[in-house]
Design an enzyme around this catalytic site. Structure first.
Site, PDB file in Angstrom:
ATOM      1  N   GLY A  73       0.821  -1.209   0.000  1.00 12.11           N
ATOM      2  CA  GLY A  73       0.000   0.000   0.000  1.00 12.11           C
ATOM      3  C   GLY A  73       0.854   1.258   0.000  1.00 12.11           C
ATOM      4  O   GLY A  73       0.570   2.227  -0.721  1.00 12.11           O
ATOM      5  N   THR A 239      12.045  -8.201 -10.730  1.00  7.44           N
ATOM      6  CA  THR A 239      11.436  -9.504 -10.981  1.00  7.44           C
ATOM      7  C   THR A 239      10.203  -9.668 -10.103  1.00  7.44           C
ATOM      8  O   THR A 239      10.238  -9.371  -8.909  1.00  7.44           O
ATOM      9  CB  THR A 239      12.451 -10.635 -10.711  1.00  7.44           C
ATOM     10  OG1 THR A 239      13.569 -10.412 -11.561  1.00  7.44           O
ATOM     11  CG2 THR A 239      11.850 -12.000 -10.987  1.00  7.44           C
ATOM     12  N   CYS A 328       0.884   2.504  13.502  1.00  8.07           N
ATOM     13  CA  CYS A 328       2.173   3.100  13.148  1.00  8.07           C
ATOM     14  C   CYS A 328       2.592   4.179  14.120  1.00  8.07           C
ATOM     15  O   CYS A 328       3.764   4.506  14.222  1.00  8.07           O
ATOM     16  CB  CYS A 328       2.099   3.699  11.749  1.00  8.07           C
ATOM     17  SG  CYS A 328       1.299   2.641  10.576  1.00  8.07           S
TER      18      CYS A 328
HETATM   19  C1  LIG Z   1      -1.999  -0.237   5.901  1.00  9.09           C
HETATM   20  C2  LIG Z   1      -2.265   1.003   5.132  1.00  9.09           C
HETATM   21  C3  LIG Z   1      -1.345   1.496   4.196  1.00  9.09           C
HETATM   22  C4  LIG Z   1       0.007   0.858   3.994  1.00  9.09           C
HETATM   23  O1  LIG Z   1      -0.076  -0.367   3.348  1.00  9.09           O
HETATM   24  P1  LIG Z   1       1.208  -1.365   3.411  1.00  9.09           P
HETATM   25  O2  LIG Z   1       0.849  -2.477   2.491  1.00  9.09           O
HETATM   26  O3  LIG Z   1       1.308  -1.786   4.834  1.00  9.09           O
HETATM   27  O4  LIG Z   1       2.369  -0.575   2.953  1.00  9.09           O
HETATM   28  C5  LIG Z   1      -1.678   2.625   3.481  1.00  9.09           C
HETATM   29  N1  LIG Z   1      -2.854   3.244   3.663  1.00  9.09           N
HETATM   30  C6  LIG Z   1      -3.769   2.812   4.545  1.00  9.09           C
HETATM   31  C7  LIG Z   1      -5.063   3.533   4.689  1.00  9.09           C
HETATM   32  C8  LIG Z   1      -3.503   1.678   5.314  1.00  9.09           C
HETATM   33  O5  LIG Z   1      -4.398   1.259   6.203  1.00  9.09           O
END
Ligand SMILES: *Cc1c(COP(=O)(O)O)cnc(C)c1O
Length: 388
Positions: A73, A239, A328
C-alpha cells in the site's frame, strides 16, 4: 483454563486465508520460474500472474492492464503521488490531500512540499469526513492532484468518494484515493466512479504482506519510482513477486465470494453490537468516526480519562488484540493526528481504542470483549490521575 484469543486488529493486518496460502505455496517450488523467461517455467508463472491481475481487476471493475502490482500500500501511494507530480507537463505544482491520511500519503506530500510542490491539507468534520464543498474551494488553477482516502484506517469513516472525484474531474484535476482499508471489504466499481488512481494492499484483505497494487486509469502517465527491467508496464521494475501476486489474486477472489455470501452484513451487525455494547456499558465513552458511513468491520471508540495504551495492555492480557490510535504511531506520545483533526482535545484523544473485526470474528468473540472491556476501564479509572 485456556484464555480465549480474540484478534481485533484487522486494520493493522489480517491473517492470510487458507485458500490464499494454498495457491501461493506451489509458486515457491515448482512454479519458481521468472515470468519474463520464454521457456515453460517462465510461461507458467506469466499465466499465473496474468490470472491474478485479472482477478484483482474483476474485483474493482477495472481492465487488467489498469492494475500495477507494487510492493504494498505504501509503495502504491508513493507511486501515485510522486509519479504524477514527476510526470506533470504543466507547471501545476499544487497538490491537495486531507489532514487524516495514512503516513504513506501525509509524509510523501510533506516531502514534496519541501521539494517544489505546494500542499494543502484539507480539514475534516467531526466524523472524519472530507466535505465536498471544502475540496471545491481548495482547488486552484495550478492544482495537479487531489488524494483523499477512501476510508480511514483509524476511525473507519468512508468518504463521499464519488462526489469528491466528480469535483476533480470537472476541474481537470487528477484524483487518487488510498483504498487500502476499503478494497475487498466494500463494493468498489471504478467503472462507475470518477477515480483516476486507487491504492490497494493484499495484507489488509487476507492476502500476504509486501504486495500491493495501484489501479491506474488507462491513459494516465506516471513516472516510475523504480527503474530497471520495465516490469509492470514499466511502472514497477524488478522480478515479479509471483507468490505474492498469485496470493493477492486469490485474496481478490475470496473478497468477491465473501461479498456474495453477505459478509458485510454479518460483520456489520457484529460491529454495531460491539459499538452499542461498549457505549452502553462504559460511562463516558463514545464512538469515533461516522456512525453509519463506516467500514463494516471497523469499530473505534474513545474512553475519557484513561489512556488507550493502558486498555490495550490489559486487553492483551485477557487475550484480546486491539490497538490504540494507529498502529504506526503507537509508541509515540503524540495522540493521533486523525483524532486531533476531528477536533478532539489531546486528553480525550489519548483514550482511543480501535477494534477491527474480520471474517473469522464470531458473536462469542464480541460477547467476550463486551464482558472484559468494562471492568478493565473501571480498574484503570480507579488508578487514573484524571478527575471525573
Ligand atoms: C496499511 C495502510 C497502508 C500501507 O499499506 P502497506 O501495504 O502496509 O504498505 C496505506 N494506507 C492505509 C489507509 C492503510 O491502512
Amino acid at each position: 483454563m485456556e484464555t480465549r484469543k480474540v484478534y481485533l486488529d484487522n486494520s493493522a493486518t489480517t491473517a492470510v486465508a487458507d485458500e490464499v496460502l494454498d495457491v501461493m505455496i506451489p509458486f515457491f517450488k515448482v512454479g519458481m520460474g521468472n515470468p519474463n523467461s520464454l521457456h515453460e517455467w517462465g510461461r507458467d508463472t506469466r499465466r499465473a500472474v496474468d490470472e491474478a491481475r485479472a482477478s484483482l481487476a474483476s474485483l474493482i471493475g477495472s481492465g487488467a492492464n489498469e492494475i500495477i502490482f507494487t510492493g504494498g500500500g505504501s509503495a502504491s501511494d508513493n507511486l501515485a503521488i510522486k509519479g504524477s507530480v514527476w510526470a506533470a507537463k504543466t507547471p501545476g505544482r499544487h497538490i491537495i490531500t486531507s489532514a487524516v491520511e495514512h503516513h504513506a500519503i501525509t509524509d510523501t506530500c510533506k516531502w514534496l512540499g519541501k521539494n517544489g510542490c505546494e500542499v494543502t491539507f484539507l480539514p475534516v468534520d467531526e466524523n472524519c469526513m472530507v466535505q465536498p464543498e471544502v475540496l471545491e474551494k481548495a482547488i486552484r488553477d495550478d492544482t495537479l492532484l487531489v488524494s483523499v482516502m477512501y476510508a480511514n484506517n483509524e476511525v473507519g469513516t468512508i468518504n463521499p468518494i464519488a462526489k469528491l472525484g466528480e469535483i476533480c474531474r470537472a476541474r481537470g484535476v487528477l484524483f487518487h484515493t488510498d483504498g487500502v482499508q476499503a478494497a475487498g471489504h466494500i463494493p468498489i466499481d471504478v467503472k462507475k466512479l470518477p477515480i483516476d488512481m486507487m491504492s490497494m494492499s493484499a495484507h489488509k484483505m487476507y492476502g500476504p504482506k509486501g504486495i500491493g497494487a495501484l489501479y491506474l486509469r488507462k491513459g494516465i502517465k506516471l513516472v516510475p519510482l523504480i527503474h530497471g527491467g520495465g516490469q509492470e508496464f514499466g511502472l514497477y521494475s524488478g522480478t515479479e513477486n509471483v507468490p505474492g501476486m498469485v496470493g493477492f489474486g486469490a485474496a481478490a477472489r475470496l473478497a468477491a465470494r465473501l461479498h456474495d455470501e453477505g459478509e458485510e452484513k454479518r460483520v456489520g451487525a457484529l460491529r454495531d453490537k460491539l459499538l452499542d455494547g461498549i457505549v452502553a456499558s462504559i460511562p463516558d465513552s463514545f464512538v469515533t468516526g461516522h456512525r453509519t458511513e463506516r467500514l463494516p468491520y471497523h469499530a473505534s471508540v474513545c474512553v475519557r480519562r484513561i489512556e488507550g495504551e493502558g486498555i490495550l495492555l490489559r486487553m492483551d492480557y485477557a487475550g484480546i488484540g486491539v490497538s490504540s490510535g494507529s498502529a504506526c504511531t503507537s509508541g509515540s506520545l503524540e495522540p493521533s493526528h486523525v483524532l486531533l483533526a476531528m477536533g478532539l482535545d489531546h486528553e480525550t484523544a489519548h483514550g482511543s481504542v480501535r477494534l477491527t473485526l474480520g471474517k473469522d470474528t464470531t458473536e462469542e468473540d464480541v460477547d467476550y470483549v463486551l464482558e472484559k472491556f468494562p471492568p478493565i476501564v473501571e480498574t484503570l479509572r480507579k488508578m487514573s490521575p484524571y478527575k471525573a
